[in-house]
Design an enzyme around this catalytic site. Structure first.
Site, PDB file in Angstrom:
ATOM      1  N   GLU A 139      40.269  40.715  50.045  1.00 28.12           N
ATOM      2  CA  GLU A 139      39.036  41.492  49.907  1.00 28.12           C
ATOM      3  C   GLU A 139      38.415  41.341  48.527  1.00 28.12           C
ATOM      4  OE1 GLU A 139      40.194  45.142  53.024  1.00 28.12           O
ATOM      5  OE2 GLU A 139      40.165  45.482  50.848  1.00 28.12           O
ATOM      6  N   GLU A 140      39.232  41.247  47.498  1.00 26.74           N
ATOM      7  CA  GLU A 140      38.700  41.205  46.133  1.00 26.74           C
ATOM      8  C   GLU A 140      38.299  39.804  45.680  1.00 26.74           C
ATOM      9  OE1 GLU A 140      41.022  45.074  44.215  1.00 26.74           O
ATOM     10  OE2 GLU A 140      41.548  43.060  43.536  1.00 26.74           O
TER      11      GLU A 140
END
Length: 355
Positions: free
Chosen positions: A240-241
């Site tokens: 996600e990051e």
């Protein structure tokens, strides 16, 4: 008080009717109904359990019809099950746990008749508490939906206190014994994870610059969701990051810190995992990060701005690169739990092949 003893099973219809007849003729007296089956109630056939439940229901209906104002009549079913319902015509419906505490769920349809009026609920709660206390119950839990939060002050006036919240429900508790409460406190730790994403060929690690903590570079990561395994959390957070897909390899270390800032005073366990990257092109989440980059592992040891944890993990990785990661890895294995149809994850140093 008269005690009616019933046998559980479809073969005992005659004794069942005899019990009902006796109950009806003596209905002005308190009744105790027991099941004397030598078979564990949990192991009974479905039809036998239904027969037992039906019998208890019929006894309750005979002795305590809905319009009966006789408040002295109290029926309870006893069985060898670790979780059993508690019945009464003027008593909250609860489920007894293996510690001999009763859980009352106010969303249960059997309790709906008691919660429309605050005063009536208070009277029923007082009566139920008194009866359970006489039975030797050690504690009472009440699960209150947020829509009926007006009942919380009523329960508090009867000795209940707030325990925790879960979604749209508030849990109250009251210890009934004349000794200090042994009820467990609610969860006092949160679980955070980070990933040491290592490109072994280049001896590089993935580092990020958090939007809310720009002064330092750190490993990507975040908090575990409810019911989420540590390996799943770290793989999800890194993806996600940074847009980097990874394979979980091991746990390297974990940190415990108390009075964690911005965590409502609870403690924090922070688990650092070793991950293997499956791609290398960065695509950062601009809502969370300012930047991300691949950095040489040995550079982490030279920069004084890195935290003690970052430096220590970099040293573990250097040791693993030189002597093999079996020397630093904490492996994970999924094993069957003592609780039926569940498993757990066990983390430990790898065992030698001979063991």
């Amino acid at each position: 008080m008269i005690c009616l003893t019933t046998s559980v099973g479809t073969r005992h219809v005659g004794s069942r009717m005899k019990c009902l007849t006796a109950a009806w003729t003596k209905k002005n007296q308190p009744l105790l109904c027991r099941s004397t089956s030598s078979t564990n109630h949990c192991n009974l056939k479905h039809s036998e359990r239904l027969c037992h439940i039906s019998l208890i229901g019929e006894l309750r209906n005979c002795l305590c019809p809905p319009n009966n104002n006789n408040s002295t009549t109290f029926i309870r079913s006893y069985s060898t099950s670790t979780q059993q319902p508690t019945y009464s015509s003027k008593c909250l419906l609860g489920e007894r746990d293996r510690f001999n505490a009763v859980m009352v769920d106010l969303t249960h349809e059997g309790n709906q008749q008691f919660i429309a009026d605050n005063g009536y609920f208070g009277n029923i709660l007082a009566d139920s508490t008194s009866k359970w206390q006489k039975d030797g119950t050690i504690a009472i839990w009440i699960r209150v939906p947020i829509a009926h939060s007006r009942l919380i002050p009523v329960a508090a006036s009867h000795g209940f206190s707030l325990h925790h919240t879960e979604g749209n429900h508030i849990y109250l508790s009251r210890w009934l014994l004349d000794c200090p409460s042994r009820l467990p406190a609610y969860a006092n730790h949160q679980i955070g994870v980070s990933g040491f994403v290592l490109n072994e060929e280049k001896e590089e690690v993935l580092m990020i610059q958090d939007k809310h903590r720009i002064v330092r570079w750190k490993f990507p990561g975040g908090l575990s969701n409810f019911g989420e395994d540590i390996p799943d959390t770290v793989v999800r957070e890194v993806w996600e990051e940074t847009g980097i897909k990874t394979d979980f390899q091991s746990v390297l270390c974990f940190r415990q810190q108390h009075n964690m800032p911005w965590a409502f005073g609870i403690s924090d366990i922070y688990v650092v995992c070793r991950l293997r990257p499956l791609n290398f092109d960065l695509n950062i989440c601009k809502d969370e990060l300012v930047d991300a980059k691949w950095t040489k592992v040995n550079e982490l040891l030279k920069d004084p701005n890195h935290t003690h944890l970052t430096v220590r993990v970099a040293r573990l990785i250097q040791h693993g690169l030189k002597y093999g990661f079996d020397s630093v890895d904490i492996s994970m294995e999924e094993l069957p739990s003592v609780y039926k149809n569940t498993t757990y994850k066990l983390f430990h140093k790898p065992l030698p092949p001979s063991l």
